[in-house]
Design an enzyme around this catalytic site. Structure first.
Site, PDB file in Angstrom:
ATOM      1  N   LYS A 164      94.292  39.301  38.583  1.00 32.91           N
ATOM      2  CA  LYS A 164      93.065  38.654  38.104  1.00 32.91           C
ATOM      3  C   LYS A 164      93.345  37.879  36.814  1.00 32.91           C
ATOM      4  O   LYS A 164      92.849  36.771  36.618  1.00 32.91           O
ATOM      5  CB  LYS A 164      91.977  39.715  37.890  1.00 32.91           C
ATOM      6  CG  LYS A 164      91.488  40.314  39.201  1.00 32.91           C
ATOM      7  CD  LYS A 164      90.759  41.634  39.029  1.00 32.91           C
ATOM      8  CE  LYS A 164      90.562  42.299  40.401  1.00 32.91           C
ATOM      9  NZ  LYS A 164      89.985  43.643  40.299  1.00 32.91           N
TER      10      LYS A 164
ATOM     11  N   GLN B 139      86.968  48.231  36.732  1.00 30.92           N
ATOM     12  CA  GLN B 139      87.996  48.389  37.767  1.00 30.92           C
ATOM     13  C   GLN B 139      87.894  49.752  38.462  1.00 30.92           C
ATOM     14  O   GLN B 139      87.819  50.786  37.798  1.00 30.92           O
ATOM     15  CB  GLN B 139      89.390  48.226  37.134  1.00 30.92           C
ATOM     16  CG  GLN B 139      90.516  48.217  38.139  1.00 30.92           C
ATOM     17  CD  GLN B 139      90.533  46.968  39.018  1.00 30.92           C
ATOM     18  OE1 GLN B 139      90.296  45.865  38.553  1.00 30.92           O
ATOM     19  NE2 GLN B 139      90.782  47.157  40.309  1.00 30.92           N
TER      20      GLN B 139
ATOM     21  N   ASP C 248      81.960  41.212  40.476  1.00 30.97           N
ATOM     22  CA  ASP C 248      82.446  41.946  41.651  1.00 30.97           C
ATOM     23  C   ASP C 248      81.330  42.131  42.681  1.00 30.97           C
ATOM     24  O   ASP C 248      81.582  42.630  43.783  1.00 30.97           O
ATOM     25  CB  ASP C 248      82.961  43.337  41.230  1.00 30.97           C
ATOM     26  CG  ASP C 248      84.462  43.462  41.392  1.00 30.97           C
ATOM     27  OD1 ASP C 248      85.060  42.567  42.015  1.00 30.97           O
ATOM     28  OD2 ASP C 248      85.023  44.457  40.904  1.00 30.97           O
TER      29      ASP C 248
END
Ligand code: NAP
Length: 274
Positions: free
Chosen positions: A44, A88, A111
């Protein structure tokens, strides 16, 4: 048979984001030091560098209490310099996942895991979309593969891949079947598919006898075999001989997931700046 080149499509999306020229910043929260998470975070970070976005990693110790994680998320929500953020996963088991995912502002939830964004995405009205499912839909569209009216079978019903992808395929007017570990006659269900998606996490699980000749096969799975070789849920060698299109692993769905994340960050910027 044609390989679907996810790397190429992902690069095209990243090029478009870069061309938009917006000064975005992606924040990633990592609780603990899961080695796989660190690999994904670095991907990322690299994508951010490619499109000219800033990137910041916030690390918390593995044993951080829920209150500390929530306090960090509040700080990120209040920071106007941060466009989008990711907490995460996987989280350490002692943390309350639902509360954490709901704490991040939906406007920064790149996300697409906040219930509000999930709802909008599956109803077909969302701007920020779940990264892997949206990546799959984009691959089909960019390859000119029609979805409407097709029989789509999604193997896997997780909240991050199978379930939202099935609903997004439905929104694209496919006739959708969702399969999982309790499905009876799984091979027969799979053989009905014009579009077959494997999101299981079991290497080479889908074999040629489970695939209709000419089907489009999207392989979401990522498993590491002995010797660290990466492998998908589909037995590429046998299935590629009968599929019309297939995504390889690596180089198929994976790069699209990162590209959609970066695109979501640009959309988050647009949501905030009007
Ligand atoms: P998950 O949460 O573990 O879900 C796996 C799903 O597969 C579950 O719904 C499970 O059924 C089903 N399943 C397991 N064994 C099965 C079997 N024998 N027959 C039929 N269904 C079975 O996994 P996930 O997060 O969705 O991820 C799936 C895979 O995609 C993993 O390999 C992951 O690493 C990969 N992934 C890749 C990307 C990418 O960007 N390429 C992104 C996310 C995930 P039950 O619900 O009945 O247990």
């Amino acid at each position: 048979m044609a390989d679907i080149n996810g790397k190429m499509h992902a690069q095209a999306i990243l090029d478009e984001v870069r061309a938009a020229g917006k000064k975005c910043k992606l924040a990633v929260v990592l609780v603990g030091d899961n080695p796989a998470s660190i690999v994904y975070i670095n991907m990322k970070k690299k994508a951010c560098e490619q499109v000219g976005f800033d990137f910041e990693l916030f690390k918390l110790p593995e044993d951080s209490p829920q209150s500390e994680v929530l306090a960090l998320i509040d700080k990120i929500n209040d920071d106007d310099g941060i466009t989008g953020a990711i907490i995460q996963q996987p989280f350490p088991a002692h943390l309350n996942k639902g509360e954490i995912l709901e704490r991040l502002s939906p406007k920064k939830d790149v996300d697409c895991l906040h219930p509000q964004n999930v709802g909008l995405a599956v109803s077909g009205t969302g701007r920020i979309l779940p990264c892997t499912p949206a990546g799959c839909i984009k691959l089909l569209k960019r390859e000119g593969i029609s979805i409407a009216g097709k029989r789509a079978v999604v193997v896997g019903r997780s909240d991050i891949v199978g379930k939202p992808l099935a609903l997004m395929l439905l929104a694209e007017h496919a006739t959708v079947t969702i399969c999982h570990s309790r499905t009876e006659n799984l091979a027969e269900e799979c053989r009905n598919a014009d579009i077959l998606v494997a999101a299981i996490g079991s290497p080479k699980f889908i074999t040629a006898d489970m695939v209709k000749r000419g089907a489009v096969v999207l392989d979401v799975g990522v498993s590491r075999l002995a010797g660290k070789k990466v492998c998908g849920d589909v037995d590429y060698e046998s299935v590629s001989k009968i599929a019309s299109y297939i995504t390889p692993v690596p180089g198929g769905v994976g790069p699209m997931t990162v590209a959609v994340l970066i695109e979501n960050c640009l959309k988050a910027w647009e949501l905030t700046h009007g």
